[in-house]
Motif scaffolding. Structure first.
Motif, short mmCIF file in Angstrom:
data_model
loop_
_atom_site.label_atom_id
_atom_site.label_comp_id
_atom_site.label_asym_id
_atom_site.label_seq_id
_atom_site.Cartn_x
_atom_site.Cartn_y
_atom_site.Cartn_z
N UNK A 249 0.91 -1.30 0.10
CA UNK A 249 -0.09 0.11 0.02
C UNK A 249 0.98 1.21 0.04
N UNK A 250 2.00 1.19 0.76
CA UNK A 250 2.85 2.25 0.74
C UNK A 250 3.43 2.61 -0.48
N UNK A 251 4.02 1.42 -1.12
CA UNK A 251 4.61 1.41 -2.29
C UNK A 251 3.51 2.10 -3.36
N UNK A 252 2.40 1.63 -3.32
CA UNK A 252 1.34 2.28 -4.22
C UNK A 252 1.25 3.60 -4.07
N UNK A 253 1.17 4.06 -2.75
CA UNK A 253 1.02 5.52 -2.75
C UNK A 253 2.22 6.36 -3.19
N UNK B 54 12.31 6.37 -15.07
CA UNK B 54 12.96 6.27 -13.91
C UNK B 54 12.98 7.88 -13.62
N UNK B 55 12.32 7.98 -12.34
CA UNK B 55 12.00 9.45 -11.78
C UNK B 55 13.20 9.91 -10.86
N UNK B 56 13.15 11.15 -10.44
CA UNK B 56 14.19 11.71 -9.74
C UNK B 56 13.58 12.18 -8.37
N UNK B 57 14.03 11.51 -7.16
CA UNK B 57 13.60 12.03 -6.08
C UNK B 57 14.58 12.92 -5.52
N UNK B 58 14.52 14.19 -5.02
CA UNK B 58 15.68 15.00 -4.23
C UNK B 58 15.23 15.24 -2.83
N UNK C 204 13.35 6.47 4.42
CA UNK C 204 12.12 5.81 4.10
C UNK C 204 11.71 6.12 2.62
N UNK C 205 11.80 7.48 2.48
CA UNK C 205 11.26 8.01 1.08
C UNK C 205 12.45 7.64 -0.01
N UNK C 206 13.78 7.80 0.52
CA UNK C 206 14.71 7.17 -0.56
C UNK C 206 14.62 5.89 -0.69
N UNK C 207 14.16 4.87 0.22
CA UNK C 207 14.20 3.36 0.08
C UNK C 207 13.07 3.00 -0.94
N UNK C 208 11.88 3.77 -0.71
CA UNK C 208 10.55 3.49 -1.79
C UNK C 208 11.00 3.83 -2.91
N UNK C 209 11.85 5.11 -3.32
CA UNK C 209 12.28 5.35 -4.56
C UNK C 209 13.27 4.35 -4.99
N UNK C 210 13.96 3.86 -4.38
CA UNK C 210 15.05 2.77 -5.08
C UNK C 210 14.22 1.56 -5.40
N UNK C 211 13.26 1.35 -4.40
CA UNK C 211 12.39 0.09 -4.76
C UNK C 211 11.69 0.15 -5.92
N UNK D 2 21.49 6.05 -8.19
CA UNK D 2 20.82 4.50 -7.72
C UNK D 2 21.75 3.79 -6.80
N UNK D 3 21.00 2.75 -6.09
CA UNK D 3 21.84 1.92 -5.51
C UNK D 3 21.82 2.18 -3.95
N UNK D 4 21.79 1.28 -3.18
CA UNK D 4 21.88 1.34 -1.76
C UNK D 4 23.11 2.00 -1.18
N UNK D 5 24.28 1.51 -1.61
CA UNK D 5 25.48 2.36 -1.23
C UNK D 5 25.28 3.87 -1.25
N UNK D 6 24.61 4.58 -2.55
CA UNK D 6 24.33 5.80 -2.54
C UNK D 6 23.47 6.40 -1.39
#
Length: 293
Positions: free
Chosen positions: A23-27, A75-79, A108-115, A137-141
């Motif tokens: 649900x959170x991913x969908x939002x 691909x979108x960009x989250x700043x 949380x927002x960054x990880x949602x974007x990554x997913x 992209x990437x978890x290390x980033x």
């Protein structure tokens, strides 16, 4: 070094047991829907479709409702926009360090974007300047971004002035992006409103406010001080019910003014007092933003 992203993911997993993560991913995914996508074609309306997706002119010509369909941009960009001035070194409404709450929300927002396959960047700083880490992209980033915020927000930082970071974004960030702003309890200001109107014309914006500590909850008098200039708070002031009441009134007025300013420029705001509230409030914030759009 402790992994901040691992800590964020652990808390997200706990939350997922109580509310479906999908649900959170969908939002999150709905934020860009119908705004930053490329038009594909039209199809017949079916119950459950978003009314905002109806092409009214084409529907009038056709004689029945038609829905616009879009091809998703890959691909979108989250700043992430974060205040890392001295204000973020203070305690929150519930006593937790504000910067810890900020790292949780940003993570949380960054990880949602990554997913979702999106890239994430960061603009942070104080009154003396801003620092940009370009979107990747990437978890290390993502870990690098969170460590940057955590290490920069300290009592040795410059004064907080989020307007400086927002003007930096207006000057340097191109294209249409999703901006996620994390700040403390700012007051409405004509200059701040002006730059927000400029940014809102180009970007999607989500705003999360971290609540300030209560005057009465600042801790023992000998420990209470201002993060702005390190001046102590005399016990007779900290313990005065009259001063506390006046402070509460002023805080309520500041909150109302900021909320009205953000609403006037079309920005949805969430408020948290601790990191435990972050997941629930982000879900509500994304949903409010989707409905407002």
């Amino acid at each position: 070094m402790t992994s901040l992203l691992t800590r964020v993911k652990s808390k997200m997993s706990i939350f997922a047991h109580r509310k479906a993560r999908g649900i959170l991913d969908g939002e999150y995914g709905s934020v860009f829907r119908g705004r930053s996508l490329d038009f594909d074609d039209l199809r017949a309306y079916v119950p459950g479709d978003e009314v905002r997706d109806i092409d009214w002119k084409a529907s009038a010509r056709h004689g029945s409702p038609l829905i616009k369909r879009y091809v998703a941009v890959r691909r979108q960009t989250l700043m992430l926009i974060a205040d890392t001035g001295r204000n973020m070194a203070a305690g929150s409404r519930d006593g937790e360090p504000k910067k810890d709450i900020a790292v949780m929300a940003l993570g949380v927002m960054a990880y949602l974007a990554h997913r979702h396959g999106d890239v994430v960047g960061l603009v942070c700083g104080d009154a003396f300047g801003s620092r940009t880490i370009p979107a990747k992209a990437g978890e290390a980033h993502l870990e690098r971004l969170l460590q940057e915020v955590h290490s920069r927000a300290s009592l040795d930082s410059g004064p907080s002035r989020l307007e400086e970071q927002l003007r930096h974004v207006a000057r340097t960030v191109k294209g249409r992006n999703l901006l996620f702003v994390v700040a403390d309890e700012l007051a409405a200001d004509p200059g701040l409103e002006q730059v927000l109107r400029r940014l809102r014309a180009q970007h999607e914006i989500l705003w999360l406010t971290i609540r300030d500590a209560h005057l009465a909850g600042a801790g023992p008098a000998e420990d209470a001080f201002s993060v702005v200039d390190a001046s102590p708070l005399p016990s007779r002031i900290a313990e005065s019910s009259g001063v506390a009441a006046a402070y509460a009134t002023a805080t309520a007025g500041r909150d109302a003014g900021r909320h009205a300013m953000l609403r006037s420029v079309g920005i949805s705001e969430g408020r948290v007092a601790n990191s435990q509230e972050v997941m629930t409030e982000l879900f509500a914030l994304l949903e409010r933003h989707r409905r407002a759009g």
